[in-house]
Write a protein that holds these residues in place. Structure first.
Motif, short mmCIF file in Angstrom:
data_model
loop_
_atom_site.label_atom_id
_atom_site.label_comp_id
_atom_site.label_asym_id
_atom_site.label_seq_id
_atom_site.Cartn_x
_atom_site.Cartn_y
_atom_site.Cartn_z
N GLY A 68 -47.83 -10.53 41.11
CA GLY A 68 -47.24 -9.30 40.59
C GLY A 68 -47.72 -8.95 39.20
N ILE A 69 -47.82 -9.95 38.33
CA ILE A 69 -48.30 -9.70 36.97
C ILE A 69 -49.78 -9.32 36.97
CG2 ILE A 69 -48.61 -10.70 34.69
CD1 ILE A 69 -45.71 -10.12 35.43
N LEU A 95 -49.96 -5.71 38.08
CA LEU A 95 -49.55 -4.86 36.96
C LEU A 95 -50.66 -4.76 35.92
CD1 LEU A 95 -47.42 -3.27 35.36
CD2 LEU A 95 -46.58 -5.46 34.48
N VAL A 101 -35.48 -2.74 35.75
CA VAL A 101 -36.92 -2.92 35.53
C VAL A 101 -37.20 -4.04 34.53
CG1 VAL A 101 -39.06 -1.81 34.81
CG2 VAL A 101 -37.36 -0.49 36.08
N LEU A 114 -38.83 -7.74 35.53
CA LEU A 114 -40.18 -7.94 35.02
C LEU A 114 -40.25 -9.16 34.11
CD1 LEU A 114 -43.07 -6.89 34.79
CD2 LEU A 114 -42.31 -5.44 32.89
N LEU A 144 -42.31 -12.57 34.89
CA LEU A 144 -43.30 -13.09 33.94
C LEU A 144 -43.01 -14.55 33.60
CD1 LEU A 144 -45.70 -12.50 32.07
CD2 LEU A 144 -44.05 -11.75 30.33
#
Length: 337
Positions: free
Chosen positions: A312-313, A316, A57, A61, A65
């Motif tokens: 994706g960010i 999230l 994870v 991540l 980023l």
């Protein structure tokens, strides 16, 4: 009577009733050492989980980023081909990717966000309402209740990709079982996976079939945790079934409801397999949600890794904002009781 005399140049001792000088507590490193010395077994048990989460994870991540601040794509990402190494040539672009998404420059974020919100709200509403109804039925004494529980939980045990392919076969226009049944009753064949509006109804039905069992099981546990004396007292006071449901059942389910609605929202917002596997390429881009579009950016066409990472960010961040708002709203409701 004795009198305290201070030495020249020194500080007078504190008088009775006066607080002494504040003592500084142990530092963070000291507290960690003490905690490890006392609970070393617990630390040893937690360490493998922390390592696995960091690898599976934390690193993806962090990498995503980082890529979201670059212009990385298939052409400049760099790769190793046999013994030959192609260096990466992508560059840092700051917040350009996020500006392109949020400003509407890209032109696809807000339409897909709207459909994603509609998809999530519709599915969670159906999950909760149908799950609540089934849970209340199964909470009553009846013959064969255990069998009904097992049958209703079965969809939850089926992997999502298996259910997606099974429903895709049933939705088939020519040979699907749904159109065969409709033909038997005199209704014409429906193009379940061709028309964009019908596509959306089809995937909502599939996801509802998959998500209701979880809601039912969780709400059934919440119903069984409500003291029976509350219902009996309300019935003795002359409350109708609807009044007992509104004033006893729903408030008693509030902690469970808040948790399952939050989990259901997060899962449905990111429900990739149902949209991608049921509709596939037949729906073009009109039935895509944000996560399926992020996947298409990364693995189809020009393979825009930076754009996919930025999506994706953003996803999230949206879910984090919703989670914080949802938990604060629940805390206020609990504080007002």
């Amino acid at each position: 009577m004795s009198t305290a005399v201070s030495k020249p140049g020194g500080s007078a001792p504190p008088q009775a009733g006066e607080p002494g000088p504040a003592r500084r507590g142990p530092g963070l490193l000291t507290r960690l050492r003490r905690s490890f010395a006392t609970h070393w077994y617990a630390w040893a048990m937690v360490l493998p989980v922390v390592v696995v989460l960091a690898v599976l994870v934390g690193y993806p991540l962090g990498r995503g980023l980082y890529l979201s601040f670059t212009d990385a794509d298939e052409a400049n990402i760099g790769r190793v081909i046999g013994d030959f190494h192609v260096p990466a040539t992508y560059r840092f672009v700051g917040l350009d990717n996020y500006w392109n998404i949020l400003s509407g420059k890209e032109g696809s974020f807000y339409p897909r966000l709207g459909w994603t919100v509609v998809w999530t709200a519709s599915c969670v509403l159906l999950h909760y309402s149908i799950g609540l109804g089934l849970a209340m039925l199964l909470n009553r004494p009846m013959r064969g209740r255990s069998l009904y529980r097992v049958l209703l939980i079965l969809p939850w045990a089926v992997p999502a990709f298996v259910a997606a392919f099974a429903w895709k076969l049933m939705y088939n226009t020519q040979n699907g079982v749904i159109n065969a049944v409709l033909a038997k009753v005199g209704v014409g064949a429906v193009d379940w996976l061709g028309d964009p509006f019908v596509q959306k109804l089809s995937v909502i039905a599939v996801n509802t079939w998959l998500g209701v069992p979880f809601m039912m099981v969780a709400i059934l546990g919440g119903l069984q945790a409500i003291p029976r004396e509350l219902h009996e007292a309300a019935e003795m006071d002359g409350a109708s079934p609807w009044q007992r449901f509104r004033n006893v059942t729903l408030p008693g389910l509030r902690p469970v409801s808040g948790t399952v609605v939050l989990l259901g929202t997060i899962w449905t917002f990111n429900m990739f397999p149902i949209i991608y596997l049921v509709i596939g390429q037949a729906g073009g881009t009109k039935s895509e949600i944000l996560v399926t579009y992020a996947y298409r950016l990364a693995f189809q066409g020009v393979r825009d890794y930076a754009g996919s990472a930025s999506y994706g960010i953003v996803i999230l961040s949206l879910l984090l904002v919703f989670s914080v708002f949802h938990r604060r709203m629940l805390s206020r409701q609990e504080g007002s009781l």
